[in-house]
Enzyme design. Sequence first.
Site, PDB file in Angstrom:
ATOM      1  N   GLU A 161      26.560  71.488  62.274  1.00  0.00           N
ATOM      2  CA  GLU A 161      27.796  72.026  61.689  1.00  0.00           C
ATOM      3  C   GLU A 161      27.779  73.547  61.542  1.00  0.00           C
ATOM      4  O   GLU A 161      28.230  74.090  60.541  1.00  0.00           O
ATOM      5  CB  GLU A 161      28.094  71.336  60.345  1.00  0.00           C
ATOM      6  CG  GLU A 161      28.173  69.821  60.483  1.00  0.00           C
ATOM      7  CD  GLU A 161      28.865  69.118  59.303  1.00  0.00           C
ATOM      8  OE1 GLU A 161      29.138  69.788  58.290  1.00  0.00           O
ATOM      9  OE2 GLU A 161      29.133  67.908  59.422  1.00  0.00           O
ATOM     10  N   GLU A 176      26.628  61.205  62.195  1.00  0.00           N
ATOM     11  CA  GLU A 176      26.870  60.657  60.854  1.00  0.00           C
ATOM     12  C   GLU A 176      28.154  59.850  60.965  1.00  0.00           C
ATOM     13  O   GLU A 176      29.087  60.296  61.627  1.00  0.00           O
ATOM     14  CB  GLU A 176      27.106  61.771  59.805  1.00  0.00           C
ATOM     15  CG  GLU A 176      25.930  62.682  59.584  1.00  0.00           C
ATOM     16  CD  GLU A 176      26.235  63.854  58.610  1.00  0.00           C
ATOM     17  OE1 GLU A 176      27.368  63.967  58.100  1.00  0.00           O
ATOM     18  OE2 GLU A 176      25.310  64.658  58.390  1.00  0.00           O
TER      19      GLU A 176
END
Length: 474
Positions: free
Chosen positions: A159, A267
């Site tokens: 990220e 995820e």
Amino acid sequence: MMLSYFTALGLLAGAALAVNPVVMKGADFVDSTTNNRVMVIGVDYQPGGQSGYDPGSGVDPLSNGTVCLRDAALMQDLGLNTIRVYNVDPDLNHDQCASIFNEVGIYMIVDVNSPLGGESIDRSNPSGSYTASYLNRTFAVVEAFKGYPNTMAFFAGNEIINDVPTSKANPPYIRAVQRDLKNYIAKHSSRSIPVGYSAADVREVLQDTWAYLQCAIDGNDKDVSRSDFFGLNSYSWCGDQATFQSAGYDALVSMFSATTIPVFFSEYGCNTPSPRVFNEVQALYGPQMTTLSGGLVYEFTQETSNFGLINVNDNGTASLLVDYDNLQSQMSKLNVTLLQSSNASQTQAQPPACSSGVVSSSQFGANFTLPSTPSGAQDLINNGLSNPQQGKVVQVSSTQVPMSVYATNGSQIEGLAIKPLQGNQANTPNQAGTSGGSASNTPAPKHSGATGLASHMPGVFLVGLFSCIIVLVL
Ligand SMILES: *[C@@H]1O[C@H](CO)[C@@H](O)[C@H](O)[C@H]1NC(C)=O
Ligand SMILES: *[C@@H]1O[C@H](CO)[C@@H](O)[C@H](O)[C@H]1NC(C)=O
Ligand SMILES: *[C@@H]1O[C@H](CO)[C@@H](O)[C@H](O)[C@H]1NC(C)=O
Ligand SMILES: *[C@@H]1O[C@H](CO)[C@@H](O)[C@H](O)[C@H]1NC(C)=O
Ligand SMILES: *[C@@H]1O[C@H](CO)[C@@H](O)[C@H](O)[C@H]1NC(C)=O
Ligand SMILES: *[C@@H]1O[C@H](CO)[C@@H](O)[C@H](O)[C@H]1NC(C)=O
Ligand SMILES: *[C@@H]1O[C@H](CO)[C@@H](O)[C@H](O)[C@H]1NC(C)=O
């Protein structure tokens, strides 16, 4: 004499079981020996949470073999084959934990970063945080994990783009870190280990991020800065009424349909409403989503963010949560034969050549002139770290989980233990109606000569065999 006897025994027994390393072929992860496609059926593993990482403490998620034994037994029961581990301390010894996961056929995808300052690219200051000392840490993680056969891959970044503004300056730094890691691995690891990126689901720039990272600079498919795979942190399927369409999974499949690298959920598991029913599992591993290579449920242990499958109690025991039961029931419905038999690509796909045209957003900084490797880090790539901590597979001393684990109805689970798998196989979900069936539905091992024989035999048998030889010699 006794010393060398035990040393030899430890080496032999330690080598008794090892999953086949995973390689990439085209857009698939593939078992390097069987050539079957490997779908990631996994969970994110960060006991203690992100804030629990403290390099001074002597503890990280893979440093305590007793805890790993408990969690590996439960993950084996869930039918998982992969964990993702964030925030490891490269100076600690991970041999017991890595060996336990190896014995039960669970791969590890390891993040080379940590949330601490200086241990990751700072998304608000990429040039200032891309330093030799930062890269030094990432290489130390490679050294610590390259020796385990079940190290499946490394995440070079997580990220680093987390909104549209951070897609301007940060993309070249993701590629730069991938380049440096892959150059380090090529020079200092006996096998190649895939390196990729874990993306936030910022839909405005998601396709651009994937396209920017998978393309080959100058069309050169040896370009080491490209991602070997692309992970997406995806929380769009919420509640039991969600569907393939309403969750936007159809859009993801179409976005990635032309991928030349594996794409999977690094995820997943939206937790509102709670408890989760995890019916996205049937979609993710079903016929409509074969474009993706599976995913990792966020996350194994209950932390403040409330995504856990188990709760670790203060007295060292653990309690399964309803999400655990629900995930297990979804996993048990998967047709493992079908997943493994789906044809894996047998060739490398030719990546598209990089050009500003691969991205569509004018906000995305598709700069393919990468920052050059800091000179101190280039020295480390050329010469290797001096005296790094290097992990190796060791004999697992015990299979029985010593601490109590309670089922969701409060009763203690009897006889919880890991069941070492034979035949170098990855763990698989139990088929509905069976329990602990992972070992029983494992195909017969393939033998491949003397070393192959040793590596396929149960440790107990080898101990017996070796004792006989020693007795004869004496
Ligand atoms: C890399 O880390 C080691 C151990 O912490 C340290 O001794 C060395 O100076 C570091 N090198 C660089 C270039 O940061
Ligand atoms: C440990 O704590 C859990 C949760 O509070 C409790 O259910 C369990 O009985 C305790 N076990 C022992 C052995 O004290
Ligand atoms: C490992 O974890 C167990 C269970 O929490 C604990 O009892 C033990 O002290 C830990 N071992 C080490 C070496 O920290
Ligand atoms: C699972 O898939 C295999 C291979 O396609 C098929 O032969 C088998 O019947 C399937 N099993 C179930 C229970 O659907
Ligand atoms: C796998 O590929 C073979 C040869 O190309 C083909 O005959 C077979 O139908 C394919 N199987 C699946 C499950 O796609
Ligand atoms: C692209 O990145 C390089 C290296 O960091 C830098 O020198 C150059 O100015 C950047 N180009 C643009 C258009 O930002
Ligand atoms: C509690 O759950 C476990 C595991 O599902 C089961 O084996 C056991 O029979 C249950 N005990 C009671 C009292 O319902």
